[in-house]
Design a protein around this motif. Structure first.
Motif, PDB file in Angstrom:
ATOM      1  N   GLY A  49      18.918  32.442  39.277  1.00 36.11           N
ATOM      2  CA  GLY A  49      17.950  32.767  40.378  1.00 36.11           C
ATOM      3  C   GLY A  49      18.252  33.114  41.659  1.00 36.11           C
ATOM      4  N   ILE A  50      19.315  32.842  41.956  1.00 37.49           N
ATOM      5  CA  ILE A  50      19.950  32.870  43.554  1.00 37.49           C
ATOM      6  C   ILE A  50      20.023  34.407  44.003  1.00 37.49           C
ATOM      7  CG2 ILE A  50      21.737  32.541  45.224  1.00 37.49           C
ATOM      8  CD1 ILE A  50      20.244  29.937  43.883  1.00 37.49           C
ATOM      9  N   LYS A  51      18.954  34.692  44.830  1.00 39.90           N
ATOM     10  CA  LYS A  51      19.042  36.284  45.057  1.00 39.90           C
ATOM     11  C   LYS A  51      19.848  36.654  46.459  1.00 39.90           C
ATOM     12  CE  LYS A  51      14.772  36.861  42.520  1.00 39.90           C
ATOM     13  NZ  LYS A  51      13.212  37.400  42.592  1.00 39.90           N
ATOM     14  N   THR A  52      20.439  36.005  47.067  1.00 43.51           N
ATOM     15  CA  THR A  52      21.224  35.865  48.205  1.00 43.51           C
ATOM     16  C   THR A  52      22.120  36.961  48.170  1.00 43.51           C
ATOM     17  OG1 THR A  52      21.208  33.512  48.677  1.00 43.51           O
ATOM     18  CG2 THR A  52      22.815  34.860  50.046  1.00 43.51           C
ATOM     19  N   PRO A  53      22.260  38.005  49.215  1.00 43.67           N
ATOM     20  CA  PRO A  53      23.168  39.212  49.115  1.00 43.67           C
ATOM     21  C   PRO A  53      24.598  38.705  48.847  1.00 43.67           C
ATOM     22  CG  PRO A  53      21.523  39.639  50.792  1.00 43.67           C
ATOM     23  CD  PRO A  53      21.255  38.113  50.373  1.00 43.67           C
ATOM     24  N   ILE A  54      25.350  39.161  47.963  1.00 46.10           N
ATOM     25  CA  ILE A  54      26.601  38.795  47.961  1.00 46.10           C
ATOM     26  C   ILE A  54      27.561  39.980  48.025  1.00 46.10           C
ATOM     27  CG2 ILE A  54      28.486  38.164  46.091  1.00 46.10           C
ATOM     28  CD1 ILE A  54      26.138  36.747  44.931  1.00 46.10           C
ATOM     29  N   LEU A  55      28.805  40.028  48.800  1.00 47.58           N
ATOM     30  CA  LEU A  55      29.721  40.620  49.148  1.00 47.58           C
ATOM     31  C   LEU A  55      30.988  40.328  48.627  1.00 47.58           C
ATOM     32  CD1 LEU A  55      31.069  43.094  50.804  1.00 47.58           C
ATOM     33  CD2 LEU A  55      31.331  41.601  52.685  1.00 47.58           C
ATOM     34  N   LEU A  56      31.578  41.003  47.533  1.00 46.10           N
ATOM     35  CA  LEU A  56      32.764  40.599  46.997  1.00 46.10           C
ATOM     36  C   LEU A  56      33.929  41.166  47.751  1.00 46.10           C
ATOM     37  CD1 LEU A  56      32.087  41.158  43.128  1.00 46.10           C
ATOM     38  CD2 LEU A  56      32.227  39.077  44.210  1.00 46.10           C
ATOM     39  N   LEU A  57      34.906  40.167  47.667  1.00 47.87           N
ATOM     40  CA  LEU A  57      36.240  40.713  48.394  1.00 47.87           C
ATOM     41  C   LEU A  57      37.409  40.497  47.281  1.00 47.87           C
ATOM     42  CD1 LEU A  57      36.466  38.466  51.542  1.00 47.87           C
ATOM     43  CD2 LEU A  57      35.644  40.711  51.305  1.00 47.87           C
ATOM     44  N   THR A  58      38.268  41.631  47.000  1.00 49.27           N
ATOM     45  CA  THR A  58      39.201  41.853  46.108  1.00 49.27           C
ATOM     46  C   THR A  58      40.212  42.695  46.477  1.00 49.27           C
ATOM     47  OG1 THR A  58      39.588  42.151  43.771  1.00 49.27           O
ATOM     48  CG2 THR A  58      38.131  43.323  44.551  1.00 49.27           C
ATOM     49  N   ALA A  59      41.534  42.682  45.906  1.00 45.50           N
ATOM     50  CA  ALA A  59      42.783  43.405  45.971  1.00 45.50           C
ATOM     51  C   ALA A  59      42.549  44.343  44.812  1.00 45.50           C
ATOM     52  CB  ALA A  59      43.926  42.565  45.861  1.00 45.50           C
ATOM     53  N   LEU A  60      41.521  44.468  43.853  1.00 45.90           N
ATOM     54  CA  LEU A  60      41.313  45.232  42.993  1.00 45.90           C
ATOM     55  C   LEU A  60      40.488  46.258  43.249  1.00 45.90           C
ATOM     56  CD1 LEU A  60      41.007  42.599  39.755  1.00 45.90           C
ATOM     57  CD2 LEU A  60      43.063  43.672  40.686  1.00 45.90           C
ATOM     58  N   GLY A  61      41.017  47.638  43.421  1.00 45.18           N
ATOM     59  CA  GLY A  61      40.043  48.587  44.025  1.00 45.18           C
ATOM     60  C   GLY A  61      39.863  49.925  43.042  1.00 45.18           C
ATOM     61  N   THR A  62      40.050  49.958  41.956  1.00 42.24           N
ATOM     62  CA  THR A  62      39.802  50.894  41.128  1.00 42.24           C
ATOM     63  C   THR A  62      38.196  51.163  40.612  1.00 42.24           C
ATOM     64  OG1 THR A  62      39.793  49.875  38.957  1.00 42.24           O
ATOM     65  CG2 THR A  62      41.799  50.522  39.567  1.00 42.24           C
ATOM     66  N   VAL A  63      37.831  52.179  40.390  1.00 38.81           N
ATOM     67  CA  VAL A  63      36.382  52.269  40.250  1.00 38.81           C
ATOM     68  C   VAL A  63      35.752  51.494  39.116  1.00 38.81           C
ATOM     69  CG1 VAL A  63      34.770  53.927  39.342  1.00 38.81           C
ATOM     70  CG2 VAL A  63      36.583  54.846  40.956  1.00 38.81           C
ATOM     71  N   ASP A  64      36.652  51.354  38.035  1.00 37.85           N
ATOM     72  CA  ASP A  64      36.328  50.266  37.082  1.00 37.85           C
ATOM     73  C   ASP A  64      36.063  48.877  37.775  1.00 37.85           C
ATOM     74  OD1 ASP A  64      35.807  52.222  35.073  1.00 37.85           O
ATOM     75  OD2 ASP A  64      37.841  51.702  34.191  1.00 37.85           O
ATOM     76  N   ASP A  65      36.899  48.772  38.428  1.00 36.55           N
ATOM     77  CA  ASP A  65      36.873  47.198  39.248  1.00 36.55           C
ATOM     78  C   ASP A  65      35.699  47.096  39.858  1.00 36.55           C
ATOM     79  OD1 ASP A  65      39.186  46.119  38.276  1.00 36.55           O
ATOM     80  OD2 ASP A  65      40.234  47.223  39.513  1.00 36.55           O
ATOM     81  N   LYS A  66      35.299  48.010  40.575  1.00 35.62           N
ATOM     82  CA  LYS A  66      33.991  48.001  41.724  1.00 35.62           C
ATOM     83  C   LYS A  66      32.598  48.077  40.642  1.00 35.62           C
ATOM     84  CE  LYS A  66      36.261  50.594  45.366  1.00 35.62           C
ATOM     85  NZ  LYS A  66      36.222  51.731  46.097  1.00 35.62           N
ATOM     86  N   VAL A  67      32.717  48.689  39.795  1.00 39.11           N
ATOM     87  CA  VAL A  67      31.785  48.675  38.677  1.00 39.11           C
ATOM     88  C   VAL A  67      31.451  47.344  38.090  1.00 39.11           C
ATOM     89  CG1 VAL A  67      30.614  49.756  36.686  1.00 39.11           C
ATOM     90  CG2 VAL A  67      31.735  51.314  38.201  1.00 39.11           C
ATOM     91  N   THR A  68      32.376  46.886  37.742  1.00 31.65           N
ATOM     92  CA  THR A  68      32.305  45.420  37.149  1.00 31.65           C
ATOM     93  C   THR A  68      31.834  44.261  38.243  1.00 31.65           C
ATOM     94  OG1 THR A  68      34.252  45.839  35.657  1.00 31.65           O
ATOM     95  CG2 THR A  68      33.735  43.440  36.070  1.00 31.65           C
ATOM     96  N   GLY A  69      32.246  44.574  39.408  1.00 33.15           N
ATOM     97  CA  GLY A  69      31.658  43.571  40.505  1.00 33.15           C
ATOM     98  C   GLY A  69      30.448  43.859  40.886  1.00 33.15           C
ATOM     99  N   LEU A  70      29.793  44.938  40.868  1.00 27.79           N
ATOM    100  CA  LEU A  70      28.400  45.237  40.941  1.00 27.79           C
ATOM    101  C   LEU A  70      27.675  44.981  39.905  1.00 27.79           C
ATOM    102  CD1 LEU A  70      28.787  48.903  42.831  1.00 27.79           C
ATOM    103  CD2 LEU A  70      28.353  46.749  43.740  1.00 27.79           C
ATOM    104  N   GLU A  71      28.077  44.909  38.686  1.00 27.00           N
ATOM    105  CA  GLU A  71      27.327  44.751  37.367  1.00 27.00           C
ATOM    106  C   GLU A  71      27.319  43.505  37.359  1.00 27.00           C
ATOM    107  OE1 GLU A  71      29.575  46.630  34.232  1.00 27.00           O
ATOM    108  OE2 GLU A  71      28.094  48.494  34.506  1.00 27.00           O
ATOM    109  N   SER A  72      28.177  42.561  37.929  1.00 30.90           N
ATOM    110  CA  SER A  72      28.157  41.041  37.866  1.00 30.90           C
ATOM    111  C   SER A  72      27.024  40.474  38.804  1.00 30.90           C
ATOM    112  CB  SER A  72      29.345  40.539  38.229  1.00 30.90           C
ATOM    113  OG  SER A  72      29.791  40.510  39.775  1.00 30.90           O
ATOM    114  N   GLY A  73      26.235  41.341  39.564  1.00 35.94           N
ATOM    115  CA  GLY A  73      25.282  41.018  40.551  1.00 35.94           C
ATOM    116  C   GLY A  73      25.557  41.102  41.864  1.00 35.94           C
ATOM    117  N   ALA A  74      27.015  41.729  42.370  1.00 34.47           N
ATOM    118  CA  ALA A  74      27.204  41.652  43.714  1.00 34.47           C
ATOM    119  C   ALA A  74      26.409  42.793  44.255  1.00 34.47           C
ATOM    120  CB  ALA A  74      28.561  42.053  43.948  1.00 34.47           C
TER     121      ALA A  74
END
Length: 225
Positions: free
Chosen positions: A71-96
């Motif tokens: 239930g933590i709704k704090t905005p999250i910014l992910l940092l990563t060296a993985l920059g493909t579209v799939d990587d970004k989608v996975t990150g956003l789908e995780s709740g970022a």
């Protein structure tokens, strides 16, 4: 001063982030692995979280998912060296809420921080405008009323009445109180204007719905329950 949590396993990068962010008027707290990140971010209140994806133990994606599940709704910014579209989608789908690929310019990081905080503040303001009870909601800013997502058109007086009930849920409101609050007049025992308008309001917010919300207490008043 907005408080920002940083989870980054590279100590040098963490120190760089901490210094740059604090120089721009924010306070920070840093952790260096996923387990500590989840423990800290779930326990303390932050305005924004910056989480590296590639961390030992629990990775950043898992931390993000766990926080959202708790239930933590704090905005999250992910940092990563993985920059493909799939990587970004996975990150956003995780709740970022946003995704920044390494290496990045600090100027861009600071701009994204400001944008996420601004978006979060706007959301909080919008929430403050909402008065809700059960599936009935009233927006004091836009003057919109919905029940179960269905728009309901009210007159100005009906809107004032509904707002009065929504600000006093589960409380018996006497006709005297309603008159003083909604009409700013002294109650006259010979008039039925309050009953008439409440019947108008009832028809609009209850017609077609199984649950009745405004109830009459004979010789006492009305209650939203």
């Amino acid at each position: 001063m907005p408080k920002i949590g940083i989870a980054e396993d590279d100590v040098k990068i963490a120190d760089l982030l901490k210094s740059a962010i604090e120089e721009n008027g924010y306070s920070t707290s840093c952790v260096f692995n996923g387990s500590d990140a989840f423990a800290l971010f779930a326990d303390e209140k932050f305005d924004l979280l910056i989480i590296d994806v590639m961390m030992p133990g629990i990775n950043g994606l898992q931390v993000c998912k766990l926080l959202r599940e708790h239930g933590i709704k704090t905005p999250i910014l992910l940092l990563t060296a993985l920059g493909t579209v799939d990587d970004k989608v996975t990150g956003l789908e995780s709740g970022a809420d946003d995704y920044l690929v390494k290496p990045f310019h600090l100027k861009e990081l600071l701009a994204r921080i400001a944008a996420l905080l601004r978006r979060s503040n706007t959301t909080e303001i919008n929430k403050d405008n909402l008065l809700c009870f059960d599936d009935l909601c009233l927006n004091t800013a836009s003057k919109e009323v919905t029940r179960a997502g269905k728009n309901i058109e009210l007159s100005a007086k009906e809107f004032i009445l509904l707002e009065l009930f929504l600000r006093n849920p589960n409380r018996l409101l006497s006709r005297q109180f309603i008159a003083e609050q909604a009409w700013d007049i002294n109650f006259e025992t010979g008039t039925n204007v309050i009953d008439v308008y409440i019947n108008f309001l009832r028809k609009k917010i209850e017609k077609g719905f199984e649950r009745k919300l405004i109830h009459t207490k004979i010789n006492m008043g009305y209650i939203l329950k």
